[in-house]
Design a protein around this motif. Structure first.
Motif, PDB file in Angstrom:
ATOM      1  N   LYS A  50      30.612  22.607  49.653  1.00 37.76           N
ATOM      2  CA  LYS A  50      32.069  22.509  49.556  1.00 37.76           C
ATOM      3  C   LYS A  50      32.647  23.279  48.368  1.00 37.76           C
ATOM      4  CE  LYS A  50      32.080  17.887  51.636  1.00 37.76           C
ATOM      5  NZ  LYS A  50      32.314  16.447  51.371  1.00 37.76           N
ATOM      6  N   GLY A  51      31.775  23.835  47.525  1.00 39.63           N
ATOM      7  CA  GLY A  51      32.253  24.538  46.340  1.00 39.63           C
ATOM      8  C   GLY A  51      32.771  23.620  45.258  1.00 39.63           C
ATOM      9  N   GLU A  52      32.257  22.390  45.234  1.00 32.96           N
ATOM     10  CA  GLU A  52      32.688  21.412  44.232  1.00 32.96           C
ATOM     11  C   GLU A  52      31.721  21.382  43.043  1.00 32.96           C
ATOM     12  OE1 GLU A  52      34.727  18.460  47.597  1.00 32.96           O
ATOM     13  OE2 GLU A  52      32.916  17.826  46.544  1.00 32.96           O
ATOM     14  N   LYS A  53      32.076  20.621  42.039  1.00 31.72           N
ATOM     15  CA  LYS A  53      31.281  20.559  40.812  1.00 31.72           C
ATOM     16  C   LYS A  53      29.944  19.867  41.056  1.00 31.72           C
ATOM     17  CE  LYS A  53      35.068  20.637  37.450  1.00 31.72           C
ATOM     18  NZ  LYS A  53      35.734  19.898  36.341  1.00 31.72           N
ATOM     19  N   LYS A  72      28.634  33.604  46.912  1.00 30.54           N
ATOM     20  CA  LYS A  72      28.523  32.457  47.815  1.00 30.54           C
ATOM     21  C   LYS A  72      27.576  31.381  47.294  1.00 30.54           C
ATOM     22  CE  LYS A  72      31.188  33.670  51.306  1.00 30.54           C
ATOM     23  NZ  LYS A  72      32.337  32.854  51.746  1.00 30.54           N
ATOM     24  N   GLY A  73      27.068  31.568  46.086  1.00 28.35           N
ATOM     25  CA  GLY A  73      26.235  30.548  45.478  1.00 28.35           C
ATOM     26  C   GLY A  73      24.765  30.936  45.408  1.00 28.35           C
ATOM     27  N   ASN A  97      21.290  14.968  47.982  1.00 27.30           N
ATOM     28  CA  ASN A  97      22.303  14.993  49.045  1.00 27.30           C
ATOM     29  C   ASN A  97      23.693  15.252  48.477  1.00 27.30           C
ATOM     30  OD1 ASN A  97      20.602  14.513  51.215  1.00 27.30           O
ATOM     31  ND2 ASN A  97      20.874  12.294  51.183  1.00 27.30           N
ATOM     32  N   GLU A  98      24.022  14.562  47.397  1.00 26.95           N
ATOM     33  CA  GLU A  98      25.332  14.754  46.774  1.00 26.95           C
ATOM     34  C   GLU A  98      25.470  16.174  46.237  1.00 26.95           C
ATOM     35  OE1 GLU A  98      25.975  10.143  45.174  1.00 26.95           O
ATOM     36  OE2 GLU A  98      25.031  11.652  43.878  1.00 26.95           O
ATOM     37  N   ARG A  99      24.388  16.670  45.652  1.00 22.40           N
ATOM     38  CA  ARG A  99      24.412  18.013  45.064  1.00 22.40           C
ATOM     39  C   ARG A  99      24.577  19.073  46.153  1.00 22.40           C
ATOM     40  NH1 ARG A  99      19.983  17.292  42.544  1.00 22.40           N
ATOM     41  NH2 ARG A  99      20.986  16.255  40.779  1.00 22.40           N
TER      42      ARG A  99
END
Length: 362
Positions: free
Chosen positions: A18-21, A316-317, A10-12
């Motif tokens: 959000k484009g976060e680490k 976009k990932g 979920n965190e990942r």
């Protein structure tokens, strides 16, 4: 959470959106057909019980630490609700043995109220399985549902060979069936989305292996677009997958509006990245047969490394995944190897030297 990870799925996923680490690349092997083997039960036992459907996915997560659990409404759910007959094998996937519609003149005899959750035991069972997954593991990992797209839904009602022929000989009747199936799928999708379930829309009969691009544009794209809009109006999320070679329709698939695009291993990941990578995240595409079923540990490692190398800079990932659902004939240890390779090559910050190292016997 897997002992080698620093984030929950979920965190990942939230960091990805959000484009976060993130600690490592997202990994979503499609563990549907194989999940009962990981749980140590037969396929018939799994499909007979919401609890065992859910437990099979939970057992996969506990073993592999993958990033998405997937309950199976499946490709035939609309047809079986309407009366198509399935076989009941002990330890393999059921198949349709008698389609409810044999003549397009009989479309009016179909009762689509039978596809609603209060009238369809299978639909109710899969909703319950999703709820169990969320109750037991929802704090760690998201749950999705593998569910048919519009064209494959029609093939669960009317035999595929006849369907393909009728796109030429009686297109108006096929459009009528597609209209009815799309409306039914809207109601079905809604029940999952209300429960926070990610829609994994799979439409294999719409494959470029079976349909020409012009047929996809006429018979699939408008209805898939309508379903994507419906999903988003309800606040849902959809990953779109069509099996086989979709190279010629990849732009059209993305035009329908999915949140993520999953591609089969028959499609070149770098080509898709160049065509649509700036529009949405891409999932793909470790070969489920040539590598995961028939390959060695070294083959799995090499395939994962190649996929990450090709997909890592998609604008976009990129999410690493199997090219399709992982068949129950795959050695379950090869999923261990896939996730082990993900944690070796996909840990952030990515080690370019490691990704470009020559092939070795790992």
């Amino acid at each position: 959470m897997h002992e080698q990870d620093q984030m929950t799925p979920n965190e990942r996923l939230q960091a990805f959106i959000k484009g976060e680490k993130m600690d490592r690349i997202l990994a979503m092997p499609i563990l549907v057909s194989i999940s009962h083997r990981v749980a140590g039960i037969t396929h018939r036992e799994k499909r007979a019980s919401a609890e065992l459907q859910a437990q099979s996915q939970i057992d996969c997560y506990k073993r592999y630490g993958n990033d998405l659990m997937i309950i199976e409404y499946g490709l035939h759910g609309v047809g079986t609700a309407l009366g198509s007959e399935m076989n009941d094998p002990e330890d393999s996937l059921p198949a349709i043995v008698n389609h409810v519609l044999q003549d397009l003149k009989d479309i009016d005899q179909l009762d689509f109220d039978k596809t609603k959750k209060e009238n369809d035991p299978w639909f109710a069972k899969t909703l319950e399985a999703c709820e169990i997954c969320q109750e037991k593991m929802g704090q760690e990992i998201p749950t999705g549902v593998l569910i048919t797209g519009p064209f494959t839904a029609v093939s669960s009602i009317f035999p595929t060979e006849n369907l393909l022929r009728a796109t030429r000989k009686d297109p108006s009747s096929i459009h009528r069936l597609l209209r009815l199936c799309t409306d039914a799928l809207k109601d079905i999708y809604k029940e999952y989305i209300k429960r926070g379930i990610i829609i994994v829309m799979c439409d294999p009969i719409a494959s470029g292996t079976l349909l020409r691009k012009s047929q996809y544009v006429e018979f699939v794209k408008p209805y898939a677009t309508e379903l994507m809009n419906h999903i988003h109006q309800l606040g849902g999320m959809c990953c779109y997958h069509i099996c086989g070679n979709t190279t010629s329709i990849v732009m059209d698939m993305v035009d329908t509006g999915p949140d993520m695009l999953s591609i089969d291993n028959l499609v070149d990941l770098e080509y898709v990245k160049g065509q649509v990578g700036a529009r949405l995240p891409i999932l793909g595409n470790v070969p489920p047969v040539d590598v995961l079923m028939l390959g060695s540990r070294s083959d799995v490692f090499e395939s994962v490394k190649t996929c990450i190398r090709k997909g890592k800079d998609s604008p976009k990932g990129y999410i690493i995944a199997s090219g399709c659902d992982i068949t129950q004939n795959v050695p379950i240890e090869n999923i261990d190897h896939m996730m082990e390779a993900v944690r070796k090559y996909g840990r952030y910050p990515l080690d370019e030297a490691l990704l470009n190292e020559p092939a070795t016997d790992h």
